[in-house]
Design an enzyme around this catalytic site. Structure first.
Site, PDB file in Angstrom:
ATOM      1  N   HIS A 280      -1.967 -11.915  -6.746  1.00  0.00           N
ATOM      2  CA  HIS A 280      -0.978 -10.812  -7.717  1.00  0.00           C
ATOM      3  C   HIS A 280       0.195 -10.975  -8.185  1.00  0.00           C
ATOM      4  O   HIS A 280       1.289 -12.269  -8.237  1.00  0.00           O
ATOM      5  CB  HIS A 280      -0.531 -10.252  -6.290  1.00  0.00           C
ATOM      6  CG  HIS A 280       0.614 -10.672  -5.027  1.00  0.00           C
ATOM      7  ND1 HIS A 280       1.747 -10.884  -5.195  1.00  0.00           N
ATOM      8  CD2 HIS A 280       0.259 -11.030  -4.209  1.00  0.00           C
ATOM      9  CE1 HIS A 280       2.676 -11.116  -4.606  1.00  0.00           C
ATOM     10  NE2 HIS A 280       1.420 -11.506  -3.333  1.00  0.00           N
ATOM     11  N   ASP A 292       4.510 -17.412  -3.596  1.00  0.00           N
ATOM     12  CA  ASP A 292       4.020 -15.799  -3.838  1.00  0.00           C
ATOM     13  C   ASP A 292       3.805 -14.967  -4.808  1.00  0.00           C
ATOM     14  O   ASP A 292       5.524 -14.953  -5.030  1.00  0.00           O
ATOM     15  CB  ASP A 292       4.718 -15.731  -2.440  1.00  0.00           C
ATOM     16  CG  ASP A 292       4.665 -14.155  -1.646  1.00  0.00           C
ATOM     17  OD1 ASP A 292       3.156 -13.880  -2.054  1.00  0.00           O
ATOM     18  OD2 ASP A 292       5.024 -13.875  -0.984  1.00  0.00           O
ATOM     19  N   GLU A 326       1.466  -5.712  -4.985  1.00  0.00           N
ATOM     20  CA  GLU A 326       0.934  -6.719  -3.617  1.00  0.00           C
ATOM     21  C   GLU A 326       2.040  -6.266  -2.765  1.00  0.00           C
ATOM     22  O   GLU A 326       1.967  -5.606  -1.804  1.00  0.00           O
ATOM     23  CB  GLU A 326      -0.295  -7.532  -3.719  1.00  0.00           C
ATOM     24  CG  GLU A 326      -0.229  -7.680  -2.752  1.00  0.00           C
ATOM     25  CD  GLU A 326       0.332  -8.591  -1.251  1.00  0.00           C
ATOM     26  OE1 GLU A 326       0.542  -8.434   0.132  1.00  0.00           O
ATOM     27  OE2 GLU A 326       1.829  -9.359  -1.606  1.00  0.00           O
ATOM     28  N   GLU A 327       3.102  -6.834  -3.367  1.00  0.00           N
ATOM     29  CA  GLU A 327       4.247  -6.829  -2.902  1.00  0.00           C
ATOM     30  C   GLU A 327       5.464  -5.421  -2.082  1.00  0.00           C
ATOM     31  O   GLU A 327       5.719  -5.434  -0.499  1.00  0.00           O
ATOM     32  CB  GLU A 327       5.423  -7.597  -3.038  1.00  0.00           C
ATOM     33  CG  GLU A 327       4.971  -8.971  -3.308  1.00  0.00           C
ATOM     34  CD  GLU A 327       4.650 -10.352  -1.703  1.00  0.00           C
ATOM     35  OE1 GLU A 327       4.871  -9.043  -1.074  1.00  0.00           O
ATOM     36  OE2 GLU A 327       4.738 -11.340  -2.147  1.00  0.00           O
ATOM     37  N   HIS A 423       9.186 -15.394   0.364  1.00  0.00           N
ATOM     38  CA  HIS A 423      10.735 -13.888  -0.133  1.00  0.00           C
ATOM     39  C   HIS A 423      11.794 -14.100  -0.071  1.00  0.00           C
ATOM     40  O   HIS A 423      12.872 -13.451  -0.075  1.00  0.00           O
ATOM     41  CB  HIS A 423      10.028 -12.887   1.045  1.00  0.00           C
ATOM     42  CG  HIS A 423       8.764 -12.100   0.967  1.00  0.00           C
ATOM     43  ND1 HIS A 423       8.660 -11.004   1.429  1.00  0.00           N
ATOM     44  CD2 HIS A 423       7.456 -12.187   0.073  1.00  0.00           C
ATOM     45  CE1 HIS A 423       7.121 -10.906   1.602  1.00  0.00           C
ATOM     46  NE2 HIS A 423       6.172 -11.388   0.282  1.00  0.00           N
TER      47      HIS A 423
HETATM   48 ZN   LIG Z   1       1.999 -12.980  -1.940  1.00  0.00          ZN
END
Ligand SMILES: [Zn+2]
Length: 455
Positions: A280, A292, A326-327, A423
């Site tokens: 993503h 991420d 996505e998040e 995150h």
């Molecule tokens: Zn992710």
């Protein structure tokens, strides 16, 4: 002299025999998968692509930075000469944190500052002061009932440190962040604080993430660093009447049109059979979204780059898909699957990498029914290292494709340190190791080739 020559000759003959017998026994699939591993480990561009992608900062969906990432991806896929580079429109939420967030707790005339970060979809506040109730679960909040009204609810159940899979520990704790604010708000709480979802238990980085208010009113909601959570808990133990002050500049804005970005390497004989490999494109906004999911994005691109570089065109089309948002609710994944369904595209398999750029240890997915084949495929992964292929979920972005019959699966890297960065502001380019990242890409390339050509 003569003797030496004779020994040399016989040695040369022996090695030739060994070599040629290995060549006779060689398996073209093993040749292809070994070549993929070697191409990626020697010449991958994934790490340099990650440097570029992360240099633009975060890629929170709905923001100008996310649009820069869309344009970066499109330009990159075109530069590699992939087929059918496509921007697929998708409406995504737009939430921004703004520039100011702070909090402190006052007890016995002493002020303790808290390190915190608003959760995605939180409302803002120019200043709110209230008493705090510490809880360990959502059901505890429900039991408190009316006592919640007017209070700040503080969820403080840590991730279980005894679990080998940090994803499992995350899965068992994250309801506090994803649904805790909704439950507290529904009972009249004025704000929510959540212990950060990290295995580091005395750390200064707040870890943000999405929260979903459902039909409850939005209230200011923030993640506390684990050190601040420990501090606040200790203060409340001594003084349950301590007052907490919270300021957040977070803002919910109108949804915007963004894009999934995809491109193809057309299949040789079954071009309308698709094998997806993806990650993503969006990220949370505290760091650079390196693990991420910048890692997954550049690994997915690398799979197709390597296939093309080796001129290893499989019978099915390999499609690299970079999903948006996505998040913040996975709108990109839903839109991709919806469009694939509407166009009647046959999706055979879909792989995502969204567990970080750490050393690969295997894949998990909806493999039911292909056990014996997987035992063979494991041998094709050997150039990368020992890999476990286990049943489980594929991942947020690919799983909607299961309804189209795709085998959905995900890369499993070593999860030990994933939640050190997840995150948080330290999820930056420097946190990703080049060799680990490339090994993950090599494993993905091999599985993608096997599904595209040998399934
Ligand atoms: Zn992710």
């Amino acid at each position: 002299m003569h003797i030496t020559l004779k020994i040399l000759t016989s040695f040369a003959l022996t090695s030739m025999v060994t070599y040629s017998s290995a060549a006779t026994a060689s398996d073209p699939v093993a040749d292809a998968t070994t070549a993929l591993n070697n191409e990626i480990m020697a010449s991958s561009t994934a790490y340099e692509n990650l440097r570029e992608l992360t240099s633009m900062g975060h890629r929170l969906s709905g923001t100008a930075n996310a649009e820069r990432a869309v344009q970066w991806a499109k330009t990159k896929l075109e530069a590699y000469g992939f087929d059918n580079v496509t921007l697929q429109p998708v409406e995504v939420p737009h939430w921004e944190r703004g520039h100011h967030e702070s909090g402190y707790v006052v007890s016995n005339n002493q002020t303790t500052n808290l390190k915190l970060a608003a959760l995605g979809n939180s409302s803002g506040t120019s200043g709110i002061t209230a008493g705090v109730i510490e809880v360990k679960s959502l059901s505890e909040v429900t039991r408190l009932g009316e006592a919640v009204r007017g209070k700040i609810i503080f969820y403080n159940r840590p991730m279980d440190p005894t679990l080998a899979s940090t994803f499992e520990a995350y899965g068992r704790a994250v309801d506090q962040r994803s649904s805790g604010p909704r439950v507290a708000s529904g009972l009249g709480a004025v704000a929510v604080l959540v212990r950060s979802m990290t295995t580091l238990d005395n750390n200064d980085e707040p870890h943000t993430g999405m929260t979903n208010f459902g039909s409850s009113p939005r209230i200011p909601s923030a993640a506390l660093s684990t050190r601040s959570a420990n501090d606040l808990s200790a203060i409340l133990r001594d003084d349950p009447t301590a007052q907490l002050h919270l300021e957040l500049s977070a803002n919910v804005l109108a949804p915007v049109i963004s894009y999934n970005v995809y491109a193809e390497y057309l299949g040789a004989s079954l071009p309308h059979d698709y094998v997806v490999v993806g990650g993503h494109l969006d990220s949370w906004d505290l760091g650079q979204g390196a693990h991420d999911d910048g890692a997954g994005v550049v690994q997915a691109i690398e799979v197709v780059r390597a296939l093309k570089a080796l001129n290893l065109r499989p019978k099915r089309t390999v499609r690299v898909v970079l999903f948006m948002s996505e998040e913040n609710g996975a709108a990109g994944a839903r839109e991709y699957a919806k469009q694939a369904g509407l166009k009647n595209e046959k999706h055979v398999a879909a792989l995502e990498s969204d567990e970080g750029g750490f050393a690969p240890i295997g894949f998990s997915g909806m493999f039911g029914g292909m056990r014996s084949r997987l035992d063979l495929w494991k041998t094709y992964l050997e150039p990368v290292g020992p890999m476990t292929l286990r049943d489980g979920e594929g991942g947020t972005d690919v799983d909607p494709l299961a309804s189209l019959g795709a085998i959905c699966y995900g890369l499993n890297p070593d999860s030990t340190h994933y939640f050190d960065y997840h995150h948080a502001a330290n999820d930056r380019f420097e946190a990703v190791n080049k060799t680990d990242l490339h090994r993950g890409a090599a494993a993905m390339a091999i599985m993608t080739y096997l599904f595209a050509n040998e399934y």
